[in-house]
Design a protein around this motif. Structure first.
Motif, short mmCIF file in Angstrom:
data_model
loop_
_atom_site.label_atom_id
_atom_site.label_comp_id
_atom_site.label_asym_id
_atom_site.label_seq_id
_atom_site.Cartn_x
_atom_site.Cartn_y
_atom_site.Cartn_z
N ALA B 69 46.68 48.52 39.93
CA ALA B 69 46.28 47.21 39.42
C ALA B 69 47.41 46.19 39.58
O ALA B 69 47.26 45.04 39.18
N GLY B 70 48.54 46.62 40.11
CA GLY B 70 49.60 45.68 40.46
C GLY B 70 50.56 45.35 39.34
O GLY B 70 51.25 44.34 39.41
N GLU B 188 56.18 40.94 37.35
CA GLU B 188 55.17 41.51 38.25
C GLU B 188 55.65 41.55 39.68
O GLU B 188 56.45 40.73 40.11
N PRO B 189 55.15 42.52 40.45
CA PRO B 189 55.51 42.58 41.87
C PRO B 189 55.13 41.28 42.57
O PRO B 189 54.06 40.72 42.31
N SER B 190 55.98 40.81 43.46
CA SER B 190 55.74 39.52 44.08
C SER B 190 54.73 39.60 45.23
O SER B 190 54.05 38.64 45.53
N ASN B 191 54.62 40.78 45.85
CA ASN B 191 53.79 40.88 47.05
C ASN B 191 52.45 41.54 46.78
O ASN B 191 51.81 42.06 47.67
N LYS B 192 51.98 41.55 45.53
CA LYS B 192 50.84 42.39 45.19
C LYS B 192 49.50 41.85 45.71
O LYS B 192 48.53 42.60 45.74
N SER B 197 44.60 46.13 43.42
CA SER B 197 43.17 46.11 43.17
C SER B 197 42.95 45.60 41.74
O SER B 197 42.76 46.36 40.80
N ASN B 198 43.04 44.27 41.61
CA ASN B 198 43.04 43.68 40.27
C ASN B 198 42.03 42.54 40.12
O ASN B 198 42.22 41.63 39.34
N GLY B 199 40.96 42.57 40.92
CA GLY B 199 39.92 41.55 40.79
C GLY B 199 40.12 40.44 41.81
O GLY B 199 41.23 40.22 42.30
N MET B 200 39.02 39.75 42.13
CA MET B 200 39.05 38.73 43.19
C MET B 200 39.30 37.33 42.64
O MET B 200 39.55 36.39 43.40
N ASP B 206 40.26 36.33 50.82
CA ASP B 206 38.96 36.96 50.56
C ASP B 206 38.98 38.47 50.73
O ASP B 206 38.05 39.15 50.34
N LYS B 207 40.06 38.99 51.36
CA LYS B 207 40.10 40.43 51.66
C LYS B 207 40.06 41.26 50.38
O LYS B 207 40.77 40.97 49.43
N ARG B 208 39.22 42.27 50.36
CA ARG B 208 39.16 43.17 49.20
C ARG B 208 40.24 44.23 49.35
O ARG B 208 40.42 44.81 50.41
#
Lengths: 241, 358
Positions: B69-70, B188-192, B197-200, B206-208
């Motif tokens: 979840a990042g 938090e990680p900067s490149n996440k 996988s933490n919601g759109m 747009d990439k899932r």
């Protein structure tokens, strides 16, 4: 007014985790023994896996101080072993019996289990709380008092006095000791309990004037050391480990 | 900031918070339980999450979920507990997720004992889990260095999207030393955005993002392993760290040692110097990647007659020392693994015995 430190009966050393209880207990035993007292020291630390009184057992035994421990084969067992001799010591403490409890309320809880023995003892035990203000959680009067509350609740005993043990190991400066002494005096005033003594490492003693403190000073010769260090020799002991 | 006196375990716990990690899942085990004890009251103070799992297996997958979840997440354990987590560590590597694991090693194999050990060297550096997975492994030798390594571990885990392990022996967790803490880092990680996988809702693209270690297509799986290999090779180029002690002048023996064992070796080197015997020391601070070049060059010094790998294991790091020295000098192992740490006197005897028949 550096009075001579003389203690009798049962002295229980409590304090927060890492406050220096064991170092104080071991050095107190040596100090009182050197003043002609028959001294026994019981390791009641059931919570700490390393750096316990048992590390100094050979040096203490060589001096003639009786160290009460679990049997040799169980010294490193990761189990809370409380040997039955402890209750006997509490009932018949002799000149001086020092009980080194574990840290925080958790470590002091063992004392509640000995409550029955304490009821039979001729004199009420002295319960001394060791404070190193350079440890997290005991850097203010309020936090020391909160720790005292936790220890009293868990042990079902009342703290009767304070021991100041201010240091940063090898990085201790005279100013740290002064700062610690100031906090201990404030703590004594706020709690109404006496500052029984201050613990000062042998290397720092020359920097601390004998009359600089409002209580006796116990010299600490460090025994709980990592493997790359030698324990500081104890007076009258040729083997140090 | 002024210094405080802390146990290694407490300092590791506080360092993680200062590094912006507010998620900790763990299961207690001696000799590292103070980390959990400390964080159980400290994390609520900073609105963090402390959760004791029902087992180390469960903890491993709590880490996986949080990392996926990042968010910054870490755990601590000791040898048998790390074995139980090793399946999840392999999944984390396969799914390329960042997380930090701290192993405060105790004696083994099996339940072993609760005293210090370095016998999880192979596990940490070569066999942490199934498949071609590797950890970046750092080994502190002091409480202050443990703090610094924990704080470095989170950004490194995110840089490589790979778990990082702090490998300390029991003494690192249990001993007390003065420490100071640097300022707080980011949370938090900067490149996440590329992988979490933490919601759109708040994502720029747009990439899932799909967190997975399952690649049934052989080409996809091979590509994933090639990508992992490329990361491990990059670690070897960019992350090697070591300390050289008494290696400026000539020395007749080179010691290689890490963690608290290296501090015994330093004391021995100082005592030997007083007797006129010069001994050098290379202390790997990263165990993977291993400081191969440093060990090789130090061993090849013309005055150096032998290399000693001194470790609290029955001969694990010595294989990396041999690999590094490449036969240029004789390499010998010395160690103990019951909990008694070798003393400076033992190391002095060892050095003298090593030199005597030559």
């Amino acid at each position: 007014m550096a009075d001579t430190l003389l203690l009798n009966g049962i002295v229980i050393i409590v304090g927060n985790y890492g406050s220096g209880k064991t170092e104080v207990a071991v050095n107190l035993a040596v100090d009182q023994h050197s003043k002609g007292k028959q001294v026994r020291l019981a390791d009641l630390d059931l919570v700490n896996p390393y750096f316990r009184t048992r590390e100094a057992r050979h040096a203490l035994t060589a001096l003639g101080i009786e160290v009460v421990l679990p049997a040799e084969g169980w010294l490193q067992a990761d189990l809370p072993i409380l040997v039955p001799q402890v209750a006997g010591i509490i009932r018949r403490p002799g000149d001086l019996a020092i009980l080194d409890a574990g840290g925080d309320g958790v470590g002091a809880r063992v004392l509640a289990a000995l409550g029955e023995a304490f009821r039979d003892t001729p004199e009420a035990p002295q319960v001394l709380q060791v404070v190193n203000p350079f440890r997290p959680n005991t850097d203010t009067v309020e936090r020391c008092q909160a720790m005292r509350g936790a220890i009293e609740a868990a042990s079902r005993l009342k703290v009767t006095g304070w021991v100041g043990n201010p240091h940063l190991m090898d990085e201790t400066a005279p100013a740290h000791i002064q700062q610690g002494h100031d906090l201990m005096r404030a703590l004594a005033a706020a709690s109404g309990l006496p500052l029984v003594f201050m613990a000062v490492a042998d290397g720092m003693r020359p920097a601390v004037a004998a009359d600089a403190m409002a209580c006796p000073i116990l010299t600490i010769r460090r025994q709980m050391v990592p493997p790359w260090r030698r324990p500081t020799p104890l007076p009258g002991v040729s083997i140090s480990k | 900031m002024s210094k405080v006196l802390m146990k290694g375990n407490e300092a590791i716990a506080e360092a993680a918070i200062r590094a912006g990690c507010l998620n900790y899942f763990a299961y207690p085990i001696t000799p590292q339980s103070e980390v959990a004890e400390y964080l159980s009251w400290r994390l609520p103070e900073v609105n963090g999450v402390f959760l004791q799992g029902e087992s180390e297996v469960a903890v491993g997958y709590m880490i996986f979920g949080a990392a996926g979840a990042g968010v910054r997440v870490f755990t601590t354990s000791s040898s048998p507990g790390i074995s139980l987590m090793s399946e999840a560590i392999s999944y984390l590597c396969g799914a390329q997720l960042p997380a930090v694991f701290v192993n405060i090693m105790r004696g083994g194999p099996g339940l072993g004992g609760i005293l210090p050990s370095q016998a999880d060297y192979f596990q940490a550096t070569k066999g942490i889990g199934h498949g071609d997975c590797r950890l970046l492994v750092m080994a502190p030798a002091s409480v202050q260095e443990a703090v610094e390594m924990v704080m470095t571990a989170f950004p490194l885990a995110e840089k490589y999207r790979n778990p990082v392990m702090i490998l300390g022996d029991g003494l690192i967790g249990q001993m007390m030393e003065p420490v100071s803490f640097p300022d707080q880092l980011k949370t938090e990680p900067s490149n996440k955005d590329d992988w979490a996988s933490n919601g759109m809702d708040h994502r720029k693209r747009d990439k899932r993002n799909l967190v997975r270690s399952l690649f049934l297509d052989p080409e996809q799986l091979n590509n994933n392993n090639l990508a992992l290999r490329a990361k491990y090779e990059r670690m070897k180029q960019e992350e090697v760290r070591f300390e050289a002690y008494n290696t400026q002048g000539d020395y007749s023996v080179l010691m290689v040692s890490y963690g608290t064992m290296s501090r015994v070796c330093k004391t021995a080197a100082d005592m030997l110097k007083a007797e006129g015997i010069e001994v050098g020391l290379i202390r790997p601070q990263t165990l993977f990647p291993y400081p191969e070049m440093a060990v090789r060059e130090a061993a090849r010094k013309s005055s150096c007659r032998a290399v000693l790998s001194i470790e609290m294991s029955m001969g694990q790091m010595v294989e990396d020392v041999e690999r590094s020295v490449q036969g240029a000098r004789p390499v010998q192992w010395y160690g103990k693994c019951g909990g008694d740490v070798p003393t400076p006197e033992e190391i002095i005897d060892l050095v003298k015995r090593t030199l005597s028949p030559m």
